[in-house]
Design a protein around this motif. Structure first.
Motif, PDB file in Angstrom:
ATOM      1  N   LEU A   1      -0.898  -1.404  -1.545  1.00 21.64           N
ATOM      2  CA  LEU A   1      -0.246  -0.672  -3.014  1.00 21.64           C
ATOM      3  C   LEU A   1      -0.792  -0.373  -4.244  1.00 21.64           C
ATOM      4  O   LEU A   1      -1.694  -0.612  -3.702  1.00 21.64           O
ATOM      5  CB  LEU A   1       0.932  -2.045  -3.145  1.00 21.64           C
ATOM      6  N   ARG A   2      -0.983   0.658  -3.593  1.00 18.81           N
ATOM      7  CA  ARG A   2      -1.259   1.522  -5.141  1.00 18.81           C
ATOM      8  C   ARG A   2      -0.553   1.383  -5.843  1.00 18.81           C
ATOM      9  O   ARG A   2       0.800   1.883  -6.275  1.00 18.81           O
ATOM     10  CB  ARG A   2      -1.924   3.442  -4.413  1.00 18.81           C
ATOM     11  N   ILE A   3      -1.744   1.655  -6.996  1.00 16.97           N
ATOM     12  CA  ILE A   3      -1.256   1.685  -8.580  1.00 16.97           C
ATOM     13  C   ILE A   3      -0.254   3.442  -9.259  1.00 16.97           C
ATOM     14  O   ILE A   3      -2.164   3.204  -9.128  1.00 16.97           O
ATOM     15  CB  ILE A   3      -1.277   0.447  -9.423  1.00 16.97           C
ATOM     16  N   PRO A   4      -0.098   3.471  -9.336  1.00 15.15           N
ATOM     17  CA  PRO A   4      -0.354   4.937 -10.425  1.00 15.15           C
ATOM     18  C   PRO A   4      -0.823   4.736 -11.395  1.00 15.15           C
ATOM     19  O   PRO A   4      -1.520   3.374 -11.803  1.00 15.15           O
ATOM     20  CB  PRO A   4       1.248   4.695 -10.666  1.00 15.15           C
ATOM     21  N   VAL A   5      -1.681   5.339 -11.647  1.00 12.66           N
ATOM     22  CA  VAL A   5      -2.715   5.324 -13.070  1.00 12.66           C
ATOM     23  C   VAL A   5      -2.633   7.187 -13.536  1.00 12.66           C
ATOM     24  O   VAL A   5      -1.986   7.999 -13.514  1.00 12.66           O
ATOM     25  CB  VAL A   5      -4.477   5.480 -12.544  1.00 12.66           C
ATOM     26  N   ASP A   6      -2.679   6.359 -15.425  1.00  8.59           N
ATOM     27  CA  ASP A   6      -3.002   8.576 -16.546  1.00  8.59           C
ATOM     28  C   ASP A   6      -3.551   9.277 -15.386  1.00  8.59           C
ATOM     29  O   ASP A   6      -4.724   9.095 -14.901  1.00  8.59           O
ATOM     30  CB  ASP A   6      -3.820   7.674 -17.305  1.00  8.59           C
ATOM     31  N   PRO A   7      -2.697  10.124 -15.277  1.00  5.59           N
ATOM     32  CA  PRO A   7      -3.710  10.951 -13.990  1.00  5.59           C
ATOM     33  C   PRO A   7      -4.690  11.745 -15.017  1.00  5.59           C
ATOM     34  O   PRO A   7      -5.832  13.102 -14.556  1.00  5.59           O
ATOM     35  CB  PRO A   7      -2.508  12.166 -13.944  1.00  5.59           C
ATOM     36  N   ALA A   8      -4.362  11.707 -16.710  1.00  5.41           N
ATOM     37  CA  ALA A   8      -6.188  12.703 -17.887  1.00  5.41           C
ATOM     38  C   ALA A   8      -6.987  11.424 -17.825  1.00  5.41           C
ATOM     39  O   ALA A   8      -7.980  11.803 -17.201  1.00  5.41           O
ATOM     40  CB  ALA A   8      -5.406  12.686 -18.668  1.00  5.41           C
ATOM     41  N   GLN A   9      -7.469  10.349 -16.516  1.00  2.00           N
ATOM     42  CA  GLN A   9      -8.276   9.550 -16.718  1.00  2.00           C
ATOM     43  C   GLN A   9      -9.187   9.792 -15.556  1.00  2.00           C
ATOM     44  O   GLN A   9      -8.201  10.026 -14.500  1.00  2.00           O
ATOM     45  CB  GLN A   9      -7.947   8.081 -16.944  1.00  2.00           C
TER      46      GLN A   9
ATOM     47  N   GLU B   1       7.154   2.803  -8.532  1.00  2.00           N
ATOM     48  CA  GLU B   1       6.549   2.070  -8.233  1.00  2.00           C
ATOM     49  C   GLU B   1       5.838   0.654  -8.855  1.00  2.00           C
ATOM     50  O   GLU B   1       6.011   0.386  -9.662  1.00  2.00           O
ATOM     51  CB  GLU B   1       4.889   2.738  -8.633  1.00  2.00           C
ATOM     52  N   LEU B   2       5.299  -0.323  -8.187  1.00  2.00           N
ATOM     53  CA  LEU B   2       4.783  -1.429  -8.873  1.00  2.00           C
ATOM     54  C   LEU B   2       3.763  -1.341  -9.518  1.00  2.00           C
ATOM     55  O   LEU B   2       2.830  -0.971  -8.783  1.00  2.00           O
ATOM     56  CB  LEU B   2       4.769  -2.407  -7.430  1.00  2.00           C
ATOM     57  N   LEU B   3       3.503  -1.473 -10.558  1.00  2.00           N
ATOM     58  CA  LEU B   3       2.419  -1.607 -11.793  1.00  2.00           C
ATOM     59  C   LEU B   3       1.794  -2.470 -11.456  1.00  2.00           C
ATOM     60  O   LEU B   3       0.329  -2.922 -11.805  1.00  2.00           O
ATOM     61  CB  LEU B   3       2.722  -0.617 -12.822  1.00  2.00           C
ATOM     62  N   MET B   4       2.589  -3.411 -11.675  1.00  2.00           N
ATOM     63  CA  MET B   4       1.693  -5.413 -12.565  1.00  2.00           C
ATOM     64  C   MET B   4       3.278  -6.245 -11.382  1.00  2.00           C
ATOM     65  O   MET B   4       3.964  -6.250 -11.066  1.00  2.00           O
ATOM     66  CB  MET B   4       1.878  -5.641 -13.951  1.00  2.00           C
ATOM     67  N   TYR B   5       2.490  -8.096 -11.246  1.00  2.00           N
ATOM     68  CA  TYR B   5       3.083  -9.067 -10.823  1.00  2.00           C
ATOM     69  C   TYR B   5       2.678  -9.563 -11.707  1.00  2.00           C
ATOM     70  O   TYR B   5       1.192  -9.489 -12.334  1.00  2.00           O
ATOM     71  CB  TYR B   5       3.422  -8.548  -9.721  1.00  2.00           C
ATOM     72  N   ARG B   6       3.612 -10.795 -12.406  1.00  2.00           N
ATOM     73  CA  ARG B   6       2.966 -12.734 -11.989  1.00  2.00           C
ATOM     74  C   ARG B   6       3.921 -13.267 -11.070  1.00  2.00           C
ATOM     75  O   ARG B   6       4.961 -13.863 -10.935  1.00  2.00           O
ATOM     76  CB  ARG B   6       2.930 -12.856 -13.905  1.00  2.00           C
ATOM     77  N   GLN B   7       3.075 -14.331 -10.410  1.00  2.00           N
ATOM     78  CA  GLN B   7       3.382 -15.158 -10.712  1.00  2.00           C
ATOM     79  C   GLN B   7       3.602 -16.531 -11.179  1.00  2.00           C
ATOM     80  O   GLN B   7       2.553 -16.953 -11.393  1.00  2.00           O
ATOM     81  CB  GLN B   7       2.960 -15.605  -8.734  1.00  2.00           C
ATOM     82  N   ILE B   8       5.069 -16.811 -11.588  1.00  2.00           N
ATOM     83  CA  ILE B   8       4.961 -18.178 -12.582  1.00  2.00           C
ATOM     84  C   ILE B   8       4.716 -19.724 -11.896  1.00  2.00           C
ATOM     85  O   ILE B   8       5.999 -19.416 -11.135  1.00  2.00           O
ATOM     86  CB  ILE B   8       6.035 -17.747 -13.365  1.00  2.00           C
TER      87      ILE B   8
END
Length: 309
Positions: free
Chosen positions: A117-125, A198-205
């Protein structure tokens, strides 16, 4: 020769403890939300004959051909954050990462199904593409795939809870802003953050939903504090990792103890916290009982059936 009637949309199959849940959704027309057509539930467990009988019962109840997706239980896969291998085309990432991640998974890399799964990033970086590698042992997947085929319920895809929640969260994002969704509908907590679907982050609690409604006041408050801490840690990490984005709100799927959790979170985090209203995502006319807390118990199956590919 007669051909079996084909039904549009997706059917999601979710094994969860002692039950197998199935839900079928079709796309809405004229800008309307996706529509729930039916839900079905049967017995499940470790007994192969029981599972085979349940799948056969599902086939008898809903015999039309459709695309089906199987949702993995939490213990049956791993997610490993990583980055795209430098100077390699995307078509070769899987093979390269399979061996790079070998020491980070609990099963043999060569026998693992792997998706990225690709995580979108800041295009300026300028940086390597961040990825989430999802791995599952083929030896664990094979029996379910074969059991579904034997029951004449062939699978078109296999998915995970995080992407099922992403499908729900992504449909309710405030314009131009990220959003988080917290659910305890599977018995334990899961939190996702999305932007533009788009999925950026996840956490299993690792916290059971029952502790949030425990009769003992001290244990219940401790559970609320722990859940809130996990959410706060995720939001802090989001701010550090995605400083170019802003979080619009945190949605909490309804269910026992969730009203208290919403109030608890509201007093601790700066972001607006609201209860998820499933009726704003789906047309639930066929199953009006899913509009309240019961809907949270079906959230993963419904989210998996929201697939668009």
């Amino acid at each position: 020769m007669l051909r079996a009637r084909s039904e549009p949309g997706w059917t999601a199959l979710l094994p969860l403890g002692e039950s197998l849940r199935a839900a079928h959704l079709v796309a809405g027309k004229g800008g309307q939300p996706p529509r729930l057509i039916w839900t079905w539930q049967g017995a499940w467990g470790e007994d192969e004959e029981l599972c085979a009988a349940t799948l056969s019962a599902l086939r008898r109840a809903h015999p039309t051909q459709t695309r089906r997706v199987w949702l993995l239980e939490r213990a049956h896969y791993q997610i490993v954050p990583t980055e795209a291998p430098p100077e390699l085309p995307a078509a070769e990432w899987r093979d390269a990462l399979r061996w790079q991640l070998k020491g980070q998974i609990e099963f043999a890399a060569e026998d693992a199904a792997l998706d990225l799964l690709r995580i979108p990033v800041d295009p300026a970086q300028r940086r390597q593409t961040p990825l989430l590698a999802v791995l599952a042992p083929k030896a664990r997947l094979r029996p379910w795939v074969e059991a579904c085929e034997q029951a004449r319920l062939p699978l078109a895809a296999i998915d995970i809870p995080e992407t099922a929640l992403r499908n729900v969260c992504g449909r309710l994002e405030p314009a131009g802003r990220a959003q988080a969704l917290l659910s305890f509908g599977s018995g334990q907590g899961a939190l996702v953050v999305t932007q533009d679907g788009e999925l950026l982050m996840y956490r299993q609690i690792e916290l059971s939903a029952e502790t949030l409604v425990h009769d003992d006041d001290a244990r219940r408050e401790a559970a609320l504090d722990r859940a809130a801490l996990e959410v706060q840690r995720t939001l802090d990490s989001f701010e550090r990792s995605f400083s170019h984005l802003s979080l619009g709100r945190v949605l909490v799927a309804p269910g026992p103890g969730m009203a208290a959790l919403v109030a608890h979170l509201g007093g601790l985090v700066a972001t607006k916290v609201e209860v998820l209203d499933l009726a704003t995502v789906l047309d639930l006319t066929a199953e009006p009982g899913l509009q309240g807390a019961e809907g949270a118990r079906w959230l993963l199956a419904l989210g998996a059936a929201l697939r668009e590919d």
